[in-house]
Structure formats: C-alpha cells, structure tokens
Motif scaffolding. Structure first.
Motif, PDB file in Angstrom:
ATOM      1  N   ASP A 282      45.800  28.912  22.838  1.00  0.00           N
ATOM      2  CA  ASP A 282      44.621  28.395  22.146  1.00  0.00           C
ATOM      3  C   ASP A 282      43.756  29.525  21.605  1.00  0.00           C
ATOM      4  N   GLU A 283      43.897  30.726  22.201  1.00  0.00           N
ATOM      5  CA  GLU A 283      43.049  31.865  21.837  1.00  0.00           C
ATOM      6  C   GLU A 283      43.920  33.043  21.386  1.00  0.00           C
ATOM      7  N   LEU A 284      44.798  32.810  20.448  1.00  0.00           N
ATOM      8  CA  LEU A 284      45.698  33.862  19.988  1.00  0.00           C
ATOM      9  C   LEU A 284      44.917  35.036  19.412  1.00  0.00           C
ATOM     10  N   ALA A 285      45.375  36.268  19.746  1.00  0.00           N
ATOM     11  CA  ALA A 285      44.698  37.487  19.308  1.00  0.00           C
ATOM     12  C   ALA A 285      45.632  38.306  18.428  1.00  0.00           C
ATOM     13  N   GLU A 286      45.222  39.543  18.146  1.00  0.00           N
ATOM     14  CA  GLU A 286      46.037  40.449  17.357  1.00  0.00           C
ATOM     15  C   GLU A 286      46.842  41.366  18.281  1.00  0.00           C
ATOM     16  N   VAL A 287      48.000  41.789  17.819  1.00  0.00           N
ATOM     17  CA  VAL A 287      48.792  42.789  18.550  1.00  0.00           C
ATOM     18  C   VAL A 287      48.026  44.108  18.537  1.00  0.00           C
ATOM     19  N   SER A 288      48.000  44.795  19.676  1.00  0.00           N
ATOM     20  CA  SER A 288      47.314  46.087  19.776  1.00  0.00           C
ATOM     21  C   SER A 288      48.308  47.212  19.496  1.00  0.00           C
ATOM     22  N   ARG A 289      48.288  47.722  18.283  1.00  0.00           N
ATOM     23  CA  ARG A 289      49.165  48.831  17.936  1.00  0.00           C
ATOM     24  C   ARG A 289      48.806  50.083  18.731  1.00  0.00           C
ATOM     25  N   GLU A 290      47.508  50.228  19.032  1.00  0.00           N
ATOM     26  CA  GLU A 290      47.065  51.398  19.800  1.00  0.00           C
ATOM     27  C   GLU A 290      47.624  51.363  21.218  1.00  0.00           C
ATOM     28  N   LEU A 291      47.604  50.188  21.838  1.00  0.00           N
ATOM     29  CA  LEU A 291      48.134  50.064  23.198  1.00  0.00           C
ATOM     30  C   LEU A 291      49.632  50.354  23.209  1.00  0.00           C
ATOM     31  N   ALA A 292      50.340  49.841  22.201  1.00  0.00           N
ATOM     32  CA  ALA A 292      51.777  50.111  22.099  1.00  0.00           C
ATOM     33  C   ALA A 292      52.032  51.591  21.852  1.00  0.00           C
ATOM     34  N   ALA A 293      51.176  52.223  21.042  1.00  0.00           N
ATOM     35  CA  ALA A 293      51.338  53.655  20.764  1.00  0.00           C
ATOM     36  C   ALA A 293      51.157  54.482  22.028  1.00  0.00           C
ATOM     37  N   ALA A 294      50.233  54.062  22.902  1.00  0.00           N
ATOM     38  CA  ALA A 294      50.046  54.780  24.170  1.00  0.00           C
ATOM     39  C   ALA A 294      51.302  54.680  25.024  1.00  0.00           C
ATOM     40  N   GLY A 295      51.910  53.493  25.053  1.00  0.00           N
ATOM     41  CA  GLY A 295      53.161  53.340  25.793  1.00  0.00           C
ATOM     42  C   GLY A 295      54.288  54.154  25.186  1.00  0.00           C
TER      43      GLY A 295
END
Length: 701
Positions: free
Chosen positions: A151-164
C-alpha cells in the motif's frame, strides 16, 4: 502486468497468497516457480530469486594463482556474471511481458543490491521498465506487514545498493589479492590455502592478542580461609580479608578461629534488576551463543523463521519498538505458544504496556520480535530453541523489573573477621519468563546480631590468579560491533570462516598455532589490515555511500590505494612473513611425545597412498606410527589420554568436531566400540577391528 521480484521462492509464494484477490495460479518457467494473481484489478506475477543472481569476479585471465602476480588484482577489472542461469532466464522472460516491476527483496544493503541486480536483468529484456520500478519494504512476512508495504510502495535506493556493491568490490579485491599473496609466499595452495580478509584478519588478531595475554600471564598464588557455620543449617563464611598473598598469614588466621563465631552485624539491601532491551541482531546473536547456538547457525535459523513468518526481519540495529507496532496484537498471538501462553495472557490484561528501550533507534527495521505463534512439534529442536528465545525476550521487554534481596552478615571468631552473603529473588518480574543467565538463590539462614554459631569446620584454600578469559562467540560478536568490524549480516560468517580455515577451534575460541602465526605475521608486516581502525573507516565510508554523501567509486579507489601500501610492505618481507607462518604450521603438526622414545609425533603422509598418519621424528631409529582419521582438520590438544597415554586430538570436519586419542587400540576407545555393538546386538572385541585401524610399530612409508 506487474512483476514482483522477491529474494527467495517461498517469499514469492507468501506474497502472492497475502495480496491475491481471488485464486493464485501456479506456474513455472522451466524449473523456476512463479505465482499469478489479481491485485487491485491488475494481473501480477510473483517470482523468487535464490539470493544473489549475479556474482562479482575477476576475468578468466586472472584465475591462475601461481602465474598471475597478486598485485595485478588490485587494479583489475571486476565483472558481474550470472550465478543462477535458470533464475536469470526466468526474470528476463517474465520481464518481457511486464509493465511495472516491484522489488520486494530484504530491505538492507544486501537485499537492495540483490534487487538492483535483478532489475538489470529485467531492463536487459525490457528497457521500457526503467521508468516503472517500485519498492516494497517490509520487516515481517505477515499479511498485515506485506499488505502495508504494498500500500506504501517506495523508490528503490540506488545509494543503499551502491553501498552493498562497494563492500563486494572491496572484499573481493582485498581478499583475493592478500590471500593469493600469502598462499604464494607460503606455497600453500588448493584446500590448504591460508585466507586473509579485510575484516577476518583484524578479528583473528583480536583473538590472538588475547591468547598472547594469557601466555604472558604468570599466575600468583593466594590463599583463602573458609569456615562452615551452623545456624540450624550449615552455611559458608569467608575471612573478611579475602585473598591472602602470604600463606603464613592465612594459616595464622585459620589457627585463630575458635569453636564458635558471633554475629556482629546483619544488613539487608533490596535492589532491582531491569528487564532487557529489545533484540538487535548483535544482542540476539550474543544471547543465542550463550545458550549454545553459534552465531552463524543462529543467523541461519533466524532467517528460516523469518521466511516462515514466525519472527521479524533478523538483521537490524534497532533497539526501540516503533509506535506502529501493535504490541497487543503480538501478545495475542503468543497466548497460544507453549510454555509462555499464560504469561502473555497476563501481560495482555495490563491497562498499559511500557516496553523497554535501547540506545539505538533506526527507521529501517524494528527490533527482532515474534510475528506468529508456532507449534513446538512444527519446528526442529534448534528452531524451537531460537524461536522461544525471541518470544521470551519480547515478553521480557514488556515485563517489570526483578527485585532481589541481598543479605550481608559480618561475624567474628577468635578475633578474626568473617563475612557471608546471600541473594534471593523476592519478585521475579521479567525473570519469570526470561530465565537465561538467572543465578540460583543463595539464601542464608535467619540470623540476629549477637547470636553465637558453631564452627563445624574450617579450611585453607590454595588458589592462584587466573589469566584473562578467551572470547566466546557471543562476546566476540559484541566486540566486533564495538570496533566497527563487519556488519550485523557478515559477522557470523566471518567468525565461521576462522573455524573453517583452521585458525581457531572451540568456544571460547582457541587459536591454533597457524592462526597465531598468521596474526603475528600480519601485525609485523601488514599492520593496516591487522588492526580494526582501517576497516572501521571503510565501514563508515560505506555508510556515507548509502546516505549519498560520497560515491561508490571514490570509496573503492581509496581502498585500492590503501591496499597498494599494504602490498608494498608485504613484498619486501616475503621470506620473513613465510617463516613466521610456517613456524606455526609446523607446531600444529606436532601431536605430542612418542610413547616409546619421547621425541615428537608429527603428522605425515604416505608417499604412495597419500593417507596421513602420526610418525615419530626419531625415524628410522624409532618406527612408532599411528593411523589418523582420513578426513577433517586435526588440532593437537597438548594433553595425553588418561587410559593409554597417547596424545589427544580434536578432529574438525563433518557434522561436529570430536575428540579422540590417536591410539586406535586404546582400551577406552574399545570400550566405547563394544558398548555400541552390544546396543546394536553385534559381536564385540578385536575380531571386528579393521587392520587399517590398528596402531603399529612398523614403518608406514
């Protein structure tokens, strides 16, 4: 069509079941299952990955350890290749028909990276999807939590993925470069290679430094005086001086004790022990270790319980329940759980629930808490043990403090001061449901000032000071967090790798001589990787990536520059480094003294068969040999078998480590074999022994 991508197959199935407005149609792309259903009037397909669908590796031309100089890896290109071809093909096939993609992988660095990698495959098949991507973030696989997330869809965090992704790059470059360098320097290849890692190595150094403290420690003798006093029942009092450093003073005090002791003072003091704070990952892993479940195993079990909907997401730093968490709903579920249901029901009747709060509050995931009621018979024993731990911790955080009463008594006998103490729980509070670590009551008889007591016995205890304790796995996990070594997700695997490489054994962790030598060599010639400061700085940099403060490429480039300096130091000390390491390896090959000549028994291999055995260093004059287990790492224990006098070893491999002496004709071993055969109804005795298992006194090759 909406394509929903989650991390595992059973998560995909659960999401479909929670969201479906009608039936769920099961399908497969080759062997990969997917689930089609209607949600909000649109057709959706839910498919699960198998964790990372892409892996990071060097190009093929860098694969030969002996021909490629390790320094070349520092600036080598790293590529992503498909690890799960069937999953990748399924994602591409389904993406071709999709109008929108929803990423529903675990919400943390690793999960975000897994989702972004899956997106790259979807975009490859259908570039139009690049502008139609959403993110579902949930902390529990329950209907309410998953429905809220969608119900509360957000955006993918490219920054979080980049940290991984930065962590993947750095760990690959550092691990591959240094591991290959050490293996080449020591000429250890194949399964016997010696691994080095950005987080693993400073962790090993911590363990080795504690072991050096223990070896440098020189015990000092001291003496204590105790007296058994009768007041209806007998209890123990100790001399008020505590430890005597001089034996003659302790003996004099013992001699002075009279036949009676007089109570001089009785003092009672009440105190409260506050309930624990909610479970973060580190606190959970430490608690699991304290009940006998290793961090790596506890992490795997917790992941299974999360996937089955029994507990919330098990990787979190949070120690404060969010206001959105319905504590009464959770309690309602727990009223059906064996052993704690009645306690949960009592908490549910309270007018107000006041959970404890820890020092760390984050917004990504709540602390670990139970999300569903489990039947004991539905779980394996180890799963129930962990589930029950999480349930009881949650209930404890909603409970009151435990109240204790401490009684301290001062006495006098023959002019010598004595004291005794006891502590009892007068109001159990949270201890009624969370008994882990609860000490038994030590109750003193009721005494009054001036009362005369009979001294029924007195004794002098010879003791000595003890070295600092080794780190248990739970304490090491906490120390790694304090020093910024690794993350909540990686620390259990790092510790397990130390076991797998033969650097440590046991719990508390005992370093092998090889582990001690590798730690020393790294401290002497690669101090940057031997201390936690550099690793902690890189961890902070990865946090900055996830917050958008710095770029992934700049952090990876900085780490390469540090690695160049480390490598330069190592290259100038190859022989010295290898000499230190090999001294440890050779020590680990010494099992103990030969029972015939007293020289060392060492691990050797038969030139023709390759089988290992223990042979005397006095060969050919002394031809004593012992067969050794064909598989598993062998750790010398530095002690002899009580039954036969042969050296004892620990064998690590298979389901669990085991301890044995190397004499296969040992009477104790034969008794155990015969006992097992009798239980099975088989004949016992030497007639059943294989010739291979016999200790001989002939040359073994």
């Amino acid at each position: 069509m909406r394509l929903i991508i989650s991390e595992k197959a059973n998560t995909a199935k659960k999401i479909a079941g929670f969201l479906a407005e009608g039936e769920v149609r099961e399908g497969k792309y080759r062997s990969i299952p997917h689930h089609t259903f209607e949600w909000r009037g649109d057709e959706c397909v839910s498919v699960g990955l198998k964790g990372h669908v892409l892996t990071l590796e060097f190009p093929e031309e860098y694969s030969n350890w002996q021909k490629v100089e390790p320094a070349e890896l520092i600036d080598a290109e790293v590529r992503k290749t498909v690890t799960e071809k069937g999953v990748a093909q399924a994602i591409k096939s389904l993406a071709k028909k999709a109008d929108e993609v929803i990423i529903a992988t675990d919400y943390d660095r690793e999960g975000e990276l897994i989702g972004v990698d899956a997106l790259s495959l979807a975009f490859e098949a259908n570039p139009k999807l690049m502008d139609h991507v959403k993110r579902a973030r949930f902390s529990a696989l329950t209907r309410g939590e998953v429905t809220r997330a969608f119900d509360e869809l957000a955006e993918v965090s490219r920054e979080l993925a980049a940290a991984g992704e930065a962590r993947q790059d750095i760990d690959l470059i550092w691990g591959a470069t240094l591991t290959r360098w050490v293996s080449r320097a020591t000429r250890r290849y194949g399964s016997s290679f010696l691994s080095v890692g950005r987080v693993q190595s400073p962790t090993l150094v911590l363990i080795a430094e504690r072991e050096l403290e223990r070896r440098r420690f020189r015990p000092e003798p001291y003496w204590e005086v105790e007296a058994g006093l009768r007041a209806g029942e007998v209890f123990t009092a100790r001399h008020a001086a505590g430890r005597f450093k001089e034996k003659d003073r302790a003996e004099a005090a013992l001699k002075n004790l009279a036949a009676t002791a007089r109570v001089v003072e009785v003092r009672e003091r009440s105190s409260k022990r506050q309930p624990p704070t909610p479970f973060s990952t580190t606190a959970f892993l430490a608690a699991a270790a304290n009940i006998g479940v290793s961090p790596s195993r506890a992490a795997r079990i917790a992941e299974d319980l999360y996937m089955d909907g029994y507990i919330s997401y098990p990787r979190t730093d949070n120690t404060v329940y969010p206001e959105s968490l319905d504590l009464r709903e959770v309690l309602g579920n727990l009223t059906r759980v064996e052993g704690v249901g009645e306690y949960a029901g009592r908490l549910l009747k309270a007018k107000r629930l006041s959970p404890t709060r820890g020092k760390r509050q984050t917004t990504d995931h709540p602390p670990i808490y139970p999300t569903g009621s489990a039947l004991r018979k539905a779980l394996r024993d180890d799963q129930w043990k962990i589930y029950e731990l999480v349930v009881r911790r949650f209930l404890a955080t909603l409970s009151g403090p435990a109240e204790t009463k401490r009684t301290t008594v001062k006495l006098e006998s023959g002019g010598e001061p004595l004291s005794a103490g006891g502590t009892v729980v007068v109001e159990p509070g949270f201890l009624a449901v969370y008994p882990y670590g609860r000490k038994p009551d030590e109750e003193l008889p009721r005494l009054s000032e001036g009362q005369e007591l009979e001294v029924v016995e007195s004794r002098l205890l010879d003791k000595e000071t003890q070295p600092p304790g080794r780190y248990g796995q739970g304490r090491l996990i906490q120390l790694m967090e304090d020093l910024g070594l690794g993350t909540k997700a990686t620390r259990p695997a790092i510790i397990q790798n130390l076991y797998d490489r033969g650097y440590v054994h046991g719990d508390p962790l005992v370093p092998t001589e090889t582990g001690m030598a590798v730690a020393k060599a790294l401290k002497d010639y690669a101090s940057e990787i031997a201390t936690h400061e550099m690793t902690a700085r890189l961890e902070k940099s990865m946090d900055d990536i996830s917050e958008g403060k710095v770029s992934k490429d700049s952090v990876v480039d900085d780490s390469r520059e540090i690695l160049r300096r480390v490598y330069k130091h190592l290259e100038g000390s190859k022989e010295a480094f290898a000499g230190i390491v090999w001294s440890g390896i050779r020590e680990d090959q010494v099992l103990g003294p030969c029972p015939q000549c007293g020289k060392n028994l060492v691990i050797r291999r038969n030139r023709k068969s390759g089988k290992r055995f223990a042979g005397c260093e006095g060969y050919p004059e002394c031809r004593v040999t012992f067969s050794l287990p064909p598989r598993g790492d062998i750790i010398p224990l530095g002690r002899r078998c009580e039954a036969c006098g042969a050296p004892e070893i620990k064998v690590i491999g298979g389901r669990r480590p085991w301890i044995t002496c190397i004499n296969l004709d040992c009477p104790k071993r034969q008794e155990r074999k015969d006992g097992k055969r009798e239980e099975a109804g088989e004949p016992s005795g030497p007639s059943k022994r294989r010739d291979l298992e016999r200790s001989t006194t002939s040359k073994s090759g």
